[in-house]
Motif scaffolding. Sequence first.
Motif, short mmCIF file in Angstrom:
data_model
loop_
_atom_site.label_atom_id
_atom_site.label_comp_id
_atom_site.label_asym_id
_atom_site.label_seq_id
_atom_site.Cartn_x
_atom_site.Cartn_y
_atom_site.Cartn_z
N HIS A 1 0.86 -1.19 0.00
CA HIS A 1 0.00 0.00 0.00
C HIS A 1 0.89 1.24 0.00
N THR A 2 0.60 2.14 -0.91
CA THR A 2 1.30 3.42 -0.93
C THR A 2 0.45 4.44 -0.19
N GLY A 3 0.78 5.70 -0.30
CA GLY A 3 0.01 6.73 0.40
C GLY A 3 0.45 6.82 1.84
N LYS A 4 -0.49 7.07 2.72
CA LYS A 4 -0.16 7.25 4.13
C LYS A 4 0.38 5.98 4.78
N GLU A 5 -0.18 4.82 4.39
CA GLU A 5 0.18 3.57 5.06
C GLU A 5 1.61 3.12 4.77
N THR B 1 5.62 -2.04 7.71
CA THR B 1 5.75 -0.69 7.18
C THR B 1 7.11 -0.45 6.54
N LEU B 2 7.13 0.53 5.65
CA LEU B 2 8.39 0.94 5.04
C LEU B 2 9.37 1.40 6.11
N ALA B 3 8.88 2.09 7.12
CA ALA B 3 9.75 2.55 8.21
C ALA B 3 10.41 1.37 8.92
N GLU B 4 9.66 0.29 9.14
CA GLU B 4 10.23 -0.91 9.78
C GLU B 4 11.28 -1.55 8.89
N ILE B 5 10.98 -1.63 7.61
CA ILE B 5 11.92 -2.23 6.66
C ILE B 5 13.22 -1.44 6.63
N PHE C 1 17.72 -3.41 -1.07
CA PHE C 1 16.35 -3.62 -1.54
C PHE C 1 15.86 -2.35 -2.23
N ALA C 2 15.33 -2.49 -3.43
CA ALA C 2 14.87 -1.33 -4.20
C ALA C 2 13.79 -0.53 -3.45
N LEU C 3 12.99 -1.18 -2.63
CA LEU C 3 11.96 -0.46 -1.87
C LEU C 3 12.59 0.58 -0.95
N VAL C 4 13.78 0.29 -0.46
CA VAL C 4 14.50 1.23 0.40
C VAL C 4 15.25 2.26 -0.44
N ARG C 5 15.86 1.80 -1.51
CA ARG C 5 16.69 2.69 -2.35
C ARG C 5 15.87 3.56 -3.28
N ARG D 1 9.77 4.90 -4.88
CA ARG D 1 8.71 5.28 -5.83
C ARG D 1 8.59 4.29 -6.99
N LEU D 2 9.52 3.36 -7.10
CA LEU D 2 9.45 2.34 -8.15
C LEU D 2 8.34 1.36 -7.79
N SER D 3 7.35 1.21 -8.66
CA SER D 3 6.15 0.44 -8.32
C SER D 3 6.28 -1.07 -8.47
N VAL D 4 7.24 -1.53 -9.25
CA VAL D 4 7.43 -2.96 -9.46
C VAL D 4 8.92 -3.24 -9.36
N MET D 5 9.30 -4.14 -8.45
CA MET D 5 10.71 -4.42 -8.23
C MET D 5 10.91 -5.87 -7.82
N PRO D 6 12.07 -6.42 -8.10
CA PRO D 6 12.33 -7.80 -7.66
C PRO D 6 12.54 -7.86 -6.15
N VAL D 7 12.23 -9.02 -5.59
CA VAL D 7 12.44 -9.29 -4.16
C VAL D 7 13.20 -10.60 -4.08
N THR D 8 14.33 -10.58 -3.38
CA THR D 8 15.10 -11.82 -3.23
C THR D 8 14.39 -12.76 -2.25
N GLU D 9 14.76 -14.01 -2.28
CA GLU D 9 14.18 -14.98 -1.35
C GLU D 9 14.48 -14.57 0.10
#
Length: 117
Positions: free
Chosen positions: A33-37, A77-81, A90-94, A97-105
Amino acid sequence: MTDGTTVWSGVKNPVAQKNLRAMKKGDRVFFYHTGKEKAVVGTAKVSVPAYPDPKDTTGKLVVVELVPDKKLKRPVTLAEIKAAGRFSDFALVRIPRLSVMPVTEEQWEAIEAMARA
């Protein structure tokens, strides 16, 4: 869609499009979820791999179809990550705003463990 399938469309970023094209049937996907959450809230699976976006008149964009899998026990949450310290690559941290990214095992397992804590 009434069968629970979601078409993942509206993605125009070239890197995100590349990541969509790489998805295969059965691949697991975190639902974020993006936005406030700003939190990972569940998982889904790719039911139909990338195909041309029927709404794109240029013919350059693709979409994938997803089916819901499960809701996480609690959102991560992103803050926890970011605070965990082990997600620096992890691209979510770096590039959050990228909406689709790979996630390692390893990242997948760590986020699922955080959801159970």
